[in-house]
Scaffold this motif. Sequence first.
Motif, PDB file in Angstrom:
ATOM      1  N   ALA A 284       0.717  -1.359  -0.097  1.00  0.00           N
ATOM      2  CA  ALA A 284       0.036   0.020  -0.128  1.00  0.00           C
ATOM      3  C   ALA A 284       0.826   1.228   0.037  1.00  0.00           C
ATOM      4  CB  ALA A 284      -0.854  -0.020   1.161  1.00  0.00           C
ATOM      5  N   HIS A 285       1.939   1.204   0.696  1.00  0.00           N
ATOM      6  CA  HIS A 285       2.944   2.327   0.739  1.00  0.00           C
ATOM      7  C   HIS A 285       3.449   2.736  -0.686  1.00  0.00           C
ATOM      8  CE1 HIS A 285       5.862   5.180   2.612  1.00  0.00           C
ATOM      9  NE2 HIS A 285       6.726   4.498   1.390  1.00  0.00           N
ATOM     10  N   GLU A 286       4.067   1.531  -1.214  1.00  0.00           N
ATOM     11  CA  GLU A 286       4.667   1.967  -2.792  1.00  0.00           C
ATOM     12  C   GLU A 286       3.749   2.087  -3.611  1.00  0.00           C
ATOM     13  OE1 GLU A 286       7.740   1.944  -2.737  1.00  0.00           O
ATOM     14  OE2 GLU A 286       8.352   1.274  -1.078  1.00  0.00           O
ATOM     15  N   ALA A 287       2.335   1.533  -3.582  1.00  0.00           N
ATOM     16  CA  ALA A 287       1.454   1.830  -4.538  1.00  0.00           C
ATOM     17  C   ALA A 287       1.046   3.386  -4.457  1.00  0.00           C
ATOM     18  CB  ALA A 287       0.110   0.746  -4.186  1.00  0.00           C
ATOM     19  N   ALA A 288       1.064   3.813  -3.242  1.00  0.00           N
ATOM     20  CA  ALA A 288       0.516   5.268  -3.279  1.00  0.00           C
ATOM     21  C   ALA A 288       1.514   6.401  -3.923  1.00  0.00           C
ATOM     22  CB  ALA A 288       0.653   5.719  -1.767  1.00  0.00           C
ATOM     23  N   HIS A 289       2.893   5.752  -4.206  1.00  0.00           N
ATOM     24  CA  HIS A 289       3.794   6.571  -4.730  1.00  0.00           C
ATOM     25  C   HIS A 289       3.537   6.532  -6.208  1.00  0.00           C
ATOM     26  CE1 HIS A 289       6.328   7.431  -1.297  1.00  0.00           C
ATOM     27  NE2 HIS A 289       6.789   6.228  -1.331  1.00  0.00           N
ATOM     28  N   PHE A 290       2.799   5.867  -6.828  1.00  0.00           N
ATOM     29  CA  PHE A 290       2.242   6.042  -8.224  1.00  0.00           C
ATOM     30  C   PHE A 290       1.775   7.052  -8.690  1.00  0.00           C
ATOM     31  CE2 PHE A 290       2.884   1.255  -8.651  1.00  0.00           C
ATOM     32  CZ  PHE A 290       3.120   1.191  -9.795  1.00  0.00           C
ATOM     33  N   HIS A 307       6.123  13.164   0.591  1.00  0.00           N
ATOM     34  CA  HIS A 307       5.627  12.207  -0.308  1.00  0.00           C
ATOM     35  C   HIS A 307       5.485  10.831   0.930  1.00  0.00           C
ATOM     36  CE1 HIS A 307      10.040  12.118  -1.014  1.00  0.00           C
ATOM     37  NE2 HIS A 307       9.737  10.626  -1.208  1.00  0.00           N
ATOM     38  N   GLU A 308       6.568  10.893   1.653  1.00  0.00           N
ATOM     39  CA  GLU A 308       6.763   9.709   2.428  1.00  0.00           C
ATOM     40  C   GLU A 308       5.636   9.377   3.637  1.00  0.00           C
ATOM     41  OE1 GLU A 308       8.385   7.257   1.363  1.00  0.00           O
ATOM     42  OE2 GLU A 308      10.276   7.637   0.428  1.00  0.00           O
ATOM     43  N   GLY A 309       5.530  10.844   4.061  1.00  0.00           N
ATOM     44  CA  GLY A 309       4.211  10.577   5.121  1.00  0.00           C
ATOM     45  C   GLY A 309       2.873  10.325   4.701  1.00  0.00           C
ATOM     46  N   PHE A 362      10.985  11.083   8.467  1.00  0.00           N
ATOM     47  CA  PHE A 362      10.323  11.575   7.471  1.00  0.00           C
ATOM     48  C   PHE A 362       8.790  10.774   7.336  1.00  0.00           C
ATOM     49  CE2 PHE A 362      14.306  13.247   5.376  1.00  0.00           C
ATOM     50  CZ  PHE A 362      13.883  14.296   5.865  1.00  0.00           C
ATOM     51  N   TYR A 363       9.061   9.575   7.552  1.00  0.00           N
ATOM     52  CA  TYR A 363       7.750   8.550   7.528  1.00  0.00           C
ATOM     53  C   TYR A 363       6.894   8.804   8.720  1.00  0.00           C
ATOM     54  CZ  TYR A 363      10.191   5.716   3.956  1.00  0.00           C
ATOM     55  OH  TYR A 363      10.909   5.604   2.984  1.00  0.00           O
ATOM     56  N   THR A 364       7.514   9.008   9.918  1.00  0.00           N
ATOM     57  CA  THR A 364       6.668   9.289  11.037  1.00  0.00           C
ATOM     58  C   THR A 364       6.209  10.621  11.209  1.00  0.00           C
ATOM     59  OG1 THR A 364       8.612   9.687  12.462  1.00  0.00           O
ATOM     60  CG2 THR A 364       8.014   7.211  12.367  1.00  0.00           C
TER      61      THR A 364
HETATM   62 ZN   LIG Z   1       8.058   5.559   0.145  1.00  0.00          ZN
END
Ligand SMILES: [Zn+2]
Length: 656
Positions: A284-290, A307-309, A362-364
């Motif tokens: 799900a995380h990687e798919a959002a990056h599309f 973009h990461e968050g 950056f994620y948290t």
């Molecule tokens: Zn990412």
Amino acid sequence: LLFRSAALLALFFPVHSQASGEPHIRLEPLTSDRWRVTWQLERPAARLRFARAANFFREKQWQVITPGYALEREAESQLLVLQSGATPQQQIVAEFDVYTEPMIKEYQAFVRFTDGGLLVYTGHLYLHDVADESAYASPDQTPNLTTLDVQLPAGAQAVVRGRVHANAFRWDTGAEGDGTFIYFGASEPLETDHLLAVVDSGIPAWLRQRALDLLPRLFDDYRRRFGLQLPWKPLVFLAYDASDRPGYSMVGGALAGLLQMQISGPAWAKKSAEAGQRFDYLLAHEAAHFWNGQLAEYRDIEESWMHEGSADAMAWTALHELGQVEGEELRRQRSEAINQCFFGLGDRPLRGAAARGHFHQFYTCGHLLALWTGAALARSGAPVDLFGFWHALVERARQDPGGRYDQSDYFDLLREFGVDSRSRRAMRALVEATGPAKFAAARAGMLHAGLRLSTVPGPPDPAWTHRLARALVEHLLSQACGRYSFNGSETRFVSRPIENCPLLNRELVIEQVAETPLDDIEVAWRRVNRACRAGRTVRLGTASDSVAVACQAPPPARPPRFSLHGAATVGPDATGSLPARQPGAISASQNCRDFRDPVAVLECVSSLRGHPPASTLVGFSTPGGFFQSWRDTASGRTSGFAKAPRMSGVASFLPS
Ligand SMILES: [Zn+2]
């Protein structure tokens, strides 16, 4: 062998068929372990430069077959150079074995599927004639030889660029500089209208089932929520490596329109709720990056929180929506992101996390800021949720010549959507400000946006306890020696011998501090804090073996542990205040009816009229009304969004 002698014959007696005449790169399998590449050039060439030096891996892995040519280096570049006395050729051949080692900051040359499938990365094949370079400002702009002529292994089909090929094919990769992965194998791809996925048949069966079930629903959900048309059909390659790598290991890379992932290790084979959730989250995380990473690019690595968050926030939101994650788990994940963010930052601003090597912040913190963004949009009555906000941010970035956006664009857009200055200031402070006061400010700001945080006194949470225990041990070791080197898990740590520090010149197991087990972290923290403030010694170690550390400074202030209340939302759809945005609900003029995206509609209409508009209308349609704004074509700036009458004739929105 038969193949090889045939190619050598072709070398000595060039065939002037159409296939070999046009410049192209021919890629062909020789055996299951060996491949050949043939560059058919426009004219004989003496010096060729590879598009990617790729840590010079070719020098170890490739054999140049054509006599007279050798691999050479020039500064950071990998060249293919004609040796003195040899005759320049128009056709050059190299061969190589399948090489699957991961490369540092480079795309892997090959990725093997357990089921016999193989991914080949095309970017390592691209090269261009160095003699051409002088015509261009920089080598980056020099066109590569980009037409690929691809032969298939027996019994295999190929999947590339959202298409399946049953036979050999020729394909002009165009200006795409980074290359892509081609799949060769017998695995039947999963194809829907909006997704093409190849999942290793050798992957543990329960994960394969999970991926095939989740991927189409996930991509449909994102497509609907973002309301953005992707220029290609998303392609997902998921490979499994059955090696004995410990834990839940996973590597991957993204390229335009493509996500390539490989999971490794036996831990994945055992079906468990934990493994399932990790797996879902990765997809799900990687798919959002599309949508939030591929259509537009960020400008500054220190602003990666955007973009990461948001990918994290969107991933958990989507997984909850699709029934993969319970509401309580969603709340826990969000609370955990907030706590990790506050704890990890300490006194420092988020900006600088990349330089500090704390990229995970950056994620948290980005997750926190994305939740905050969604809540602030909903509170200000904006017509978009977090996904719609990203739709607008991507459209804005597309106005930029480089297709980029930065943090100013983000906050400008929040302003344009009506988010008040108080919220924007408080969000910015978390990114830029130094000192612990920003936690209180962030908490107040989040409350202002409708996100309620409470401090949690208990029950004990292992992740939180570990984080505190670690911080306390770190503090005491640095009080003792000025340096530290330790590792451990939960509440047991091992300090490695520290040179020139007599107190800790041996290995020391640490399970308690100040005569208190680290499991009892709240009490331990209070005791250490009191002793250090009074300048007393603190014992560090186990019940039977400890050292006395002269503590002079109290441990750093720690943020309270927070819990997020209620159904936190990334958008209006979950608050009930505004219905979900419905992309495609816009009626367009007859000729441009097929376009669902408002910007595409406007571009379509303006092109029909033969001139580009001075400003472009950008808008979103919701059942509550149509919201629009004018964007100045020259500056790219958008005026505030306002509710408009339903869009009936697109032409009327164009400036005269
Ligand atoms: Zn990412």
